[in-house]
Write an enzyme that holds these catalytic residues in place. Structure first.
Site, short mmCIF file in Angstrom:
data_model
loop_
_atom_site.label_atom_id
_atom_site.label_comp_id
_atom_site.label_asym_id
_atom_site.label_seq_id
_atom_site.Cartn_x
_atom_site.Cartn_y
_atom_site.Cartn_z
N SER A 4 -78.47 39.35 101.79
CA SER A 4 -79.07 38.81 100.57
C SER A 4 -80.55 39.11 100.49
O SER A 4 -81.23 38.68 99.57
CB SER A 4 -78.84 37.29 100.50
OG SER A 4 -79.43 36.67 101.64
N HIS A 137 -79.28 24.88 55.37
CA HIS A 137 -78.19 25.85 55.11
C HIS A 137 -78.75 27.21 54.72
O HIS A 137 -78.09 27.97 54.01
CB HIS A 137 -77.23 25.36 54.02
CG HIS A 137 -76.80 23.93 54.19
ND1 HIS A 137 -75.66 23.56 54.87
CD2 HIS A 137 -77.38 22.77 53.78
CE1 HIS A 137 -75.56 22.24 54.87
NE2 HIS A 137 -76.60 21.74 54.22
N SER A 258 -88.64 53.02 63.49
CA SER A 258 -87.35 53.65 63.73
C SER A 258 -87.56 55.14 63.95
O SER A 258 -88.46 55.73 63.37
CB SER A 258 -86.44 53.42 62.53
OG SER A 258 -85.43 54.40 62.50
N LYS A 264 -89.25 51.78 58.40
CA LYS A 264 -88.85 50.57 59.11
C LYS A 264 -89.85 50.11 60.15
O LYS A 264 -90.53 50.90 60.79
CB LYS A 264 -87.49 50.79 59.79
CG LYS A 264 -86.36 50.77 58.78
CD LYS A 264 -85.03 50.81 59.46
CE LYS A 264 -84.75 49.51 60.20
NZ LYS A 264 -83.59 49.66 61.07
N ASN A 266 -89.27 47.45 63.16
CA ASN A 266 -88.23 46.60 63.74
C ASN A 266 -88.83 45.49 64.61
O ASN A 266 -89.71 45.77 65.43
CB ASN A 266 -87.28 47.43 64.59
CG ASN A 266 -86.60 48.53 63.78
OD1 ASN A 266 -86.31 48.32 62.61
ND2 ASN A 266 -86.39 49.68 64.39
N GLU A 271 -86.25 39.94 68.68
CA GLU A 271 -84.83 40.22 68.91
C GLU A 271 -84.49 40.14 70.40
O GLU A 271 -83.45 39.64 70.79
CB GLU A 271 -84.46 41.61 68.39
CG GLU A 271 -84.47 41.71 66.88
CD GLU A 271 -84.24 43.15 66.42
OE1 GLU A 271 -83.19 43.40 65.81
OE2 GLU A 271 -85.09 44.01 66.68
N TYR A 298 -72.29 23.22 103.74
CA TYR A 298 -72.71 24.56 103.35
C TYR A 298 -71.51 25.51 103.34
O TYR A 298 -70.64 25.46 104.20
CB TYR A 298 -73.78 25.10 104.31
CG TYR A 298 -74.21 26.51 103.94
CD1 TYR A 298 -75.20 26.71 103.00
CD2 TYR A 298 -73.59 27.63 104.51
CE1 TYR A 298 -75.58 27.99 102.62
CE2 TYR A 298 -73.96 28.91 104.13
CZ TYR A 298 -74.95 29.09 103.19
OH TYR A 298 -75.31 30.36 102.81
N GLN A 303 -75.00 31.28 98.80
CA GLN A 303 -75.97 32.39 98.80
C GLN A 303 -76.08 33.02 97.41
O GLN A 303 -77.09 33.63 97.09
CB GLN A 303 -75.54 33.45 99.83
CG GLN A 303 -76.48 34.63 99.94
CD GLN A 303 -76.25 35.43 101.20
OE1 GLN A 303 -76.66 35.03 102.28
NE2 GLN A 303 -75.56 36.55 101.08
N1 ARG Z 1 -78.81 33.69 103.25
C1 ARG Z 1 -78.14 32.43 103.33
C2 ARG Z 1 -78.10 31.77 101.94
O1 ARG Z 1 -78.82 32.20 101.12
C3 ARG Z 1 -78.85 31.51 104.28
C4 ARG Z 1 -77.97 30.48 104.90
C5 ARG Z 1 -76.98 31.12 105.79
N2 ARG Z 1 -76.25 30.12 106.54
C6 ARG Z 1 -75.17 30.45 107.24
N3 ARG Z 1 -74.58 29.47 107.87
N4 ARG Z 1 -74.69 31.65 107.26
O2 ARG Z 1 -77.35 30.86 101.69
#
Ligand code: ARG
Length: 441
Positions: A4, A137, A258, A264, A266, A271, A298, A303
């Site tokens: 991550s 409306h 455009s 135009k 835009n 938007e 957990y 994650q």
């Molecule tokens: N990268 C993990 C997260 O964002 C950290 C926690 C990981 N914990 C574990 N028991 N693997 O959630």
């Protein structure tokens, strides 16, 4: 799949702050030596300096921000680095980091929203005397002051700030010390780490501390609703800058030409604000869906919380910032707005109110006015063009003062009820808005 770090590396500052607080507390409680604590602090500060300088090498193999920082620390300082994780788990560590990050981000967002509120008040002071049709409306309904319209957004943003503050208050509790899920046998001082990190206190239940992501949902829900407000503004700017309305011309920096149609201009930025609202709704649904059905405590699913949370915060901040610059660059076509009040029958309610004030029951007054307006449409006439004699064909109650009452300016000036659009009310509302901004500072 496990990594991550591509997403959570941005938590590095919070991760290091958390580790500094944790190791400080471990030493104070006699769990690690002061020598180890000093080595850990020196090493963490060196890591922070390298990350800031852009010379820190992030490794996907080390999965996340926590392991990247800890392993570089241990490489640098040896055994002491290995003691940092005593009485801690990545489960309480990540929850601590994300809460810290969010609290800081909310503070930045509140500042940005205040700046946008200020831009609305500035614009209301600059051009707010303009009169335009208010719509229901999307039909011309009753004339209003432009300032009154702009101050409606001031109120929406005020509620958005309130929701972010509420979320901050519940987010600002420390999971640190919950360890993996059950607490730890070491003699921790959770009050001390919470206080050092600026939290209100430690979270009461260790399972909840590592499993809870309510704060992420609350924040993203508040962000989604704030985006609804920005999207409604975006939509109004798109409509108002169309040739059909021509109420506003956007600054060149906020629109594009455009590539094929030279005439135009835009409204790209309004938007895009409207369009990006969809992302934040998606973030909210993603978070709710990740959490639904997760057993305590957990789970690795958690994650997946960060990408959605970061995207919601980034998108909202971007949109608030760009609109704060866009608003002062708007040029209102005040004459065109005023003319739009002449074409319709925006003072028809004033005719009915006039009769009602002279003791005609309002329902009857409404009926008389309906016939009068129907006649005007057939004869291609407008209310302010009618003579007293013509009014009196529909009711003997009409007297000479009706000719004044049906003017657009009189209609606006008459709406003196609290929260109404009368210039006297709006003048005070502007002062109050300014005072609220000053007080919030
Ligand atoms: N990268 C993990 C997260 O964002 C950290 C926690 C990981 N914990 C574990 N028991 N693997 O959630």
């Amino acid at each position: 799949m496990n990594a991550s770090v591509g997403v959570d590396a941005r938590l590095w500052r919070e991760d290091i702050d958390g580790s500094l607080a944790h190791s400080e507390m471990l030493a104070a409680q006699g769990v690690i030596s002061e020598t180890d604590r000093d080595a850990i602090h020196g090493g963490l500060n060196a890591v922070a300096a390298r990350i800031e300088a852009g010379t820190f090498e992030w490794s996907i193999g080390l999965e996340d921000v926590h392991m990247n920082i800890e392993s570089r620390l241990t490489e640098a300082i040896g055994l002491a680095g290995g003691r940092l994780h005593t009485a801690r788990s990545r489960n309480d560590q990540v929850a601590t980091d994300v809460r810290l990050w969010l609290v800081r981000r909310i503070d930045a967002l509140v500042d940005a929203l205040r700046a946008l509120q200020t831009a609305f008040v500035d614009l209301a002071e600059r051009d707010g005397h303009a009169i335009l049709p208010g719509y229901t409306h999307l039909q011309r309904a009753q004339p209003i002051l432009l300032a009154h319209h702009l101050l409606a957004y001031f109120e929406m943003l005020d509620r958005d700030i309130g929701r972010l503050r509420d979320c901050r208050a519940r987010a600002n509790w420390s999971p640190l010390g919950a360890a993996a899920l059950a607490g730890t046998p070491f003699p921790l001082d959770r009050q001390a780490t919470a206080a050092r990190l600026g939290f209100s206190g430690p979270m009461a239940n260790s399972l909840d501390a590592v499993a809870d992501r309510d704060f992420a949902v609350e924040f993203t829900a508040a962000a989604a609703l704030a985006m609804v407000h920005l999207s409604r503004l975006g939509e109004e700017l798109v409509l108002w800058s169309s040739q059909e309305f021509s109420f506003v011309t956007l600054g060149d920096a906020f629109a594009t030409g455009s590539s094929i149609m030279p005439q135009k201009k835009n409204p790209d930025i309004p938007e895009l604000v409207r369009g990006k609202t969809g992302r934040v709704f998606g973030d909210l649904v993603a978070l709710l869906t990740v959490l639904k059905g997760l057993p305590l405590a957990y789970n690795k699913d958690l994650q997946e919380d960060k990408e959605a949370l970061f995207d919601a915060a980034d998108t909202l901040l971007d949109c608030v910032t760009v609109l704060t610059r866009l608003l002062p660059a708007c040029t209102f076509n005040i004459a065109r707005m005023r003319r739009a009040c002449d074409d319709g029958f925006v003072t028809a309610t004033d005719v009915a109110d006039y009769l009602a004030r002279k003791q005609v029951p309002f329902r009857e007054a409404h009926h008389i006015t309906g016939r009068l307006v129907g006649w005007c449409i057939a004869e291609q006439r407008t209310l302010p063009s009618l003579t007293l004699e013509e009014f009196q064909r529909f009711s003997p109650v009409f007297e000479a003062d009706v000719l004044q009452a049906v003017t657009v300016e009189a209609s606006v000036a008459a709406r003196t009820s609290e929260g109404g659009t009368a210039p006297d009310r709006v003048r005070v509302a502007l002062l109050v808005a300014r005072a609220r901004l000053a007080e919030a500072r």
